[in-house]
Design an enzyme around this catalytic site. Structure first.
Site, PDB file in Angstrom:
ATOM      1  CE  LYS A 195      -3.641   2.266   2.647  1.00  0.00           C
ATOM      2  NZ  LYS A 195      -4.617   2.121   3.738  1.00  0.00           N
ATOM      3  CE  LYS A 248      -5.427   1.295  -0.123  1.00  0.00           C
ATOM      4  NZ  LYS A 248      -6.548   1.211   0.728  1.00  0.00           N
TER       5      LYS A 248
HETATM    6  C1  PBG Z   1      -7.743   3.216   5.166  1.00  0.00           C
HETATM    7  C2  PBG Z   1      -7.955   2.944   3.738  1.00  0.00           C
HETATM    8  C3  PBG Z   1      -7.705   3.832   2.706  1.00  0.00           C
HETATM    9  C4  PBG Z   1      -8.177   3.236   1.543  1.00  0.00           C
HETATM   10  C5  PBG Z   1      -8.653   1.980   1.885  1.00  0.00           C
HETATM   11  N1  PBG Z   1      -8.475   1.805   3.258  1.00  0.00           N
HETATM   12  C6  PBG Z   1      -7.211   5.215   2.692  1.00  0.00           C
HETATM   13  C7  PBG Z   1      -5.987   5.656   3.331  1.00  0.00           C
HETATM   14  O1  PBG Z   1      -5.070   4.905   3.623  1.00  0.00           O
HETATM   15  O2  PBG Z   1      -5.942   6.850   3.537  1.00  0.00           O
HETATM   16  C8  PBG Z   1      -8.173   3.879   0.200  1.00  0.00           C
HETATM   17  C9  PBG Z   1      -9.131   3.376  -0.765  1.00  0.00           C
HETATM   18  C10 PBG Z   1      -9.449   4.282  -1.908  1.00  0.00           C
HETATM   19  O3  PBG Z   1      -8.827   5.333  -2.114  1.00  0.00           O
HETATM   20  O4  PBG Z   1     -10.370   3.929  -2.644  1.00  0.00           O
HETATM   21  N2  PBG Z   1      -7.072   2.367   5.907  1.00  0.00           N
END
Ligand code: PBG
Length: 326
Positions: A195, A248
């Site tokens: 991530k 992601k």
């Molecule tokens: C939070 C989380 C995030 C996303 C999924 N879980 C955002 C972040 O880390 O700020 C992002 C998903 C998206 O942008 O569609 N733990």
């Protein structure tokens, strides 16, 4: 062999032949649709930066699930949007919290839906960071304690699969051990192993109300100027017991998906995140691109890179196009 013996266009003239030789496939079963559930009643609130996406109160979920089921979507990723927050995000461990109540409702009404639940603290902490702060930084091991508690509460409510997205070191092991100790050894963990700290999450923060009040997430999410670190992240989560790996963002990270695919034998789930969705939504609103055509091409590129499944806000709108193979 080369031209004129070889003419690659020969395989392209006929539609049926074109389809026969396709080697990348996208099925409705590959989709995981993100669902935001908020407190209150009679709420279906559009997320301003993600037109077409909504927060639902539990009583309004049936409207959404009717659509999910009629489109043939079989899996969702659930996010809770609570009103109450606290310093450590302990409200996330409340067996009667918003996400736990939503899980119970969904499992009772729609047992056939595969319910993956996002596991993180950022929606539940007053400061918006993904864990417990000590000296203005997220404390890794203190956060693990909360995450394991939250994990237990989510599986007790009925979650089928947990998806930890906090990026603390060791969290898969910690969560795995506490699930196993409590008799949940059959519950899979889909870890957001890779991530990146990304501007592509911007619109999500409107949807989940989880922006950090101070600073950013760069001390725990990955630096997008690194690529080999992704392999170390995947390796350690697999060793700790992850059953699948979420990567992601997806669209600007197809190289990473491909790298992980070629290195490990584990299902890879690409997360086609909020910013990727909103860019398509905005450009197609202006009629600069064809919304469904460009969406199909984007999702296909994730499969081509090596994704097994895709978490996508486009799932409902693209389902018919996929089923009819157009
Ligand atoms: C939070 C989380 C995030 C996303 C999924 N879980 C955002 C972040 O880390 O700020 C992002 C998903 C998206 O942008 O569609 N733990």
């Amino acid at each position: 062999m080369s031209y004129p013996n070889t003419r690659l266009r020969r395989l392209r003239y006929n539609k049926t032949l074109r389809e026969m030789v396709e080697d990348v496939h996208l099925r409705v079963e590959d989709f995981i649709f993100p669902v935001f559930v908020c407190e209150g009643s009679n709420i279906k609130r559009e997320v301003s930066s993600m037109p077409g996406q909504y927060q639902f109160s539990i009583d309004k979920l049936p409207d959404l699930f009717k659509q999910i089921i009629s489109k043939g979507i079989k899996s969702i990723l659930l996010f809770g949007v609570p009103i109450g927050k606290d310093e450590e995000g302990l409200v996330s461990c409340d067996d009667n919290g918003i996400v736990q109540n939503a899980i119970k409702f969904i499992k009772k009404e729609y047992p056939e839906i595969l319910l993956i639940v996002d596991l993180c603290n950022c929606q539940y902490t007053t400061h918006g960071h993904c864990g417990t702060l000590v000296d203005d930084d997220v404390h890794n091991d203190k956060t693990l304690v909360n995450l394991s508690k939250q994990a237990l509460s989510l599986v007790k409510a009925g979650a089928d699969i947990l998806a930890p997205s906090d990026m603390m070191d060791g969290r898969v092991l910690h969560i795995r051990q506490s699930l196993d100790k409590n008799g949940y050894e059959k519950t899979p963990i889909f870890s957001y192993s890779i991530k990146y700290a990304s501007a592509f999450y911007g619109p999500f923060r409107d949807a989940a109300n989880n922006s950090p009040k101070l600073g950013d997430r760069k001390s725990y999410q990955m630096n997008f100027k690194n690529s080999i670190e992704a392999i170390r992240e995947a390796e350690s989560d697999i060793k700790e017991g992850a059953d699948a790996i979420i990567i992601k963002p997806a669209l600007s990270y197809l190289d990473i998906i491909n790298k992980i695919k070629s290195k490990f034998n584990i299902p890879i789930i690409a997360y086609n995140v909020s910013g990727e969705y909103s860019m398509v939504a905005a450009a197609s609103e202006r009629e600069w691109v064809d919304r469904l055509d460009i969406t199909l091409e984007i999702l296909m590129s994730m499969k081509r890179a090596g994704a097994t499944a895709i978490i996508t806000y486009h799932a409902l709108e693209i389902a018919d196009k996929i089923k009819n193979n157009v």
